[in-house]
Design a protein around this motif. Sequence first.
Motif, short mmCIF file in Angstrom:
data_model
loop_
_atom_site.label_atom_id
_atom_site.label_comp_id
_atom_site.label_asym_id
_atom_site.label_seq_id
_atom_site.Cartn_x
_atom_site.Cartn_y
_atom_site.Cartn_z
N THR A 1 -6.40 18.76 -2.75
CA THR A 1 -5.65 19.45 -3.81
C THR A 1 -4.16 19.21 -3.62
O THR A 1 -3.41 19.04 -4.58
CB THR A 1 -5.91 20.98 -3.75
N VAL A 2 -3.74 19.17 -2.35
CA VAL A 2 -2.32 18.97 -2.03
C VAL A 2 -1.94 17.49 -2.10
O VAL A 2 -0.93 17.12 -2.70
CB VAL A 2 -2.01 19.50 -0.60
N GLY A 3 -2.75 16.63 -1.50
CA GLY A 3 -2.35 15.23 -1.36
C GLY A 3 -3.22 14.20 -2.02
O GLY A 3 -3.00 13.00 -1.84
N HIS B 1 0.85 -1.19 0.00
CA HIS B 1 0.00 0.00 0.00
C HIS B 1 0.89 1.24 0.00
O HIS B 1 2.09 1.17 0.28
CB HIS B 1 -0.91 -0.01 1.23
N THR B 2 0.31 2.40 -0.29
CA THR B 2 1.06 3.65 -0.15
C THR B 2 0.44 4.44 0.99
O THR B 2 -0.76 4.32 1.27
CB THR B 2 1.05 4.50 -1.44
N VAL B 3 1.27 5.22 1.65
CA VAL B 3 0.84 5.93 2.85
C VAL B 3 1.20 7.41 2.75
O VAL B 3 2.31 7.76 2.35
CB VAL B 3 1.53 5.32 4.10
N VAL B 4 0.25 8.26 3.11
CA VAL B 4 0.49 9.69 3.21
C VAL B 4 0.11 10.11 4.63
O VAL B 4 -1.01 9.81 5.09
CB VAL B 4 -0.35 10.49 2.19
N GLY B 5 1.04 10.74 5.33
CA GLY B 5 0.76 11.20 6.68
C GLY B 5 0.89 12.70 6.77
O GLY B 5 1.51 13.33 5.92
N VAL B 6 0.28 13.27 7.81
CA VAL B 6 0.48 14.69 8.13
C VAL B 6 0.89 14.76 9.59
O VAL B 6 0.27 14.13 10.45
CB VAL B 6 -0.79 15.53 7.90
N GLU B 7 1.96 15.52 9.86
CA GLU B 7 2.51 15.63 11.22
C GLU B 7 3.13 17.01 11.36
O GLU B 7 3.79 17.48 10.46
CB GLU B 7 3.54 14.52 11.43
N ILE B 8 2.92 17.65 12.50
CA ILE B 8 3.47 18.99 12.70
C ILE B 8 4.97 18.96 13.06
O ILE B 8 5.72 19.89 12.78
CB ILE B 8 2.66 19.77 13.78
N SER B 9 5.40 17.86 13.69
CA SER B 9 6.77 17.82 14.22
C SER B 9 7.78 17.23 13.24
O SER B 9 7.73 16.05 12.90
CB SER B 9 6.81 17.00 15.51
N ILE C 1 5.97 6.04 1.05
CA ILE C 1 5.53 6.81 2.22
C ILE C 1 5.88 8.28 2.05
O ILE C 1 7.03 8.62 1.77
CB ILE C 1 6.20 6.27 3.51
N SER C 2 4.89 9.15 2.19
CA SER C 2 5.11 10.60 2.15
C SER C 2 4.51 11.20 3.42
O SER C 2 3.36 10.91 3.74
CB SER C 2 4.40 11.24 0.95
N ILE C 3 5.29 12.02 4.11
CA ILE C 3 4.76 12.68 5.31
C ILE C 3 4.89 14.19 5.15
O ILE C 3 5.98 14.71 4.93
CB ILE C 3 5.50 12.21 6.59
N TYR C 4 3.75 14.85 5.23
CA TYR C 4 3.71 16.31 5.12
C TYR C 4 3.90 16.92 6.50
O TYR C 4 3.20 16.55 7.44
CB TYR C 4 2.36 16.77 4.55
N GLN C 5 4.85 17.84 6.58
CA GLN C 5 5.06 18.53 7.84
C GLN C 5 4.33 19.87 7.74
O GLN C 5 4.80 20.80 7.08
CB GLN C 5 6.55 18.76 8.10
#
Length: 245
Positions: free
Chosen positions: A139-141, A82-90, A126-130
């Motif tokens: 629109t972004v992800g 599978h592919t994973v996209v996360g969002v994390e502030i840190s 895996i992509s993680i947006y900070q």
Amino acid sequence: PSKTSTLIHRREEMSAQENRVMALSEWEDRWQEGKTGFHRSEVHNLLESNLDKVVCGRNEVRFFFPLCGKAVDMKWLADMGHTVVGVEISEKGIKQFFAEQNLAFNEEPVPAISGAKVFKSTDGKISIYQCDLYKFSSTVGGKFGGIWDRGALVAINPCDRQKYATLLMSLMNNDCRYLVDTLEYNPELYKGPPFFVSEEDVKNVFGGGCDVELLESVDAFEEKHKSWGLDSLTEKVYLLTPKAQ
């Protein structure tokens, strides 16, 4: 008890937490100080036991992880194809994830979100947006076929739940299956986070656009919860699916 007294008690329960607001900087501080007791070093048992209900025989599902931290579940799903996209502030949390999972990554700016960066594993799985979660969008992800929400709905400020639900529903493909993990305890004993989220809360914020089904309920009380002042803690996981258009 009469319906009225139940309602009054429910309002009191809610008011114990509804005004609690945590700034993003407080979450950043927790990462900087290593106060990440919410992180689990193994794959979450409720994700494992319910994964088939999310995947439903599909291959290469795009999964979204709101407020992902350094969840090992991301690597586990990526290893299945599978592919994973996360969002994390840190940023610290994101870099720890790639280091601990021995994954090489690239870092790029996100033109659509001022100051945001995206960290991508070199295999593209895996992509993680900070960034601030509320600045993220389809629109972004893009949109997703699966969502694993462990520690996000229970971490956001209670006053932001509708805004959160609206965002998450906007990220769902028609065939998306969204697994959300919640905690129930006596909110008069502990102010959160993680916050108390009932089935009624889940239905209130997501029920307009999703069907909500309780999949599993487990006693999650551990020794550490005594230090929170709690005497019981129930973890529940729900499956949310978009209502037929």
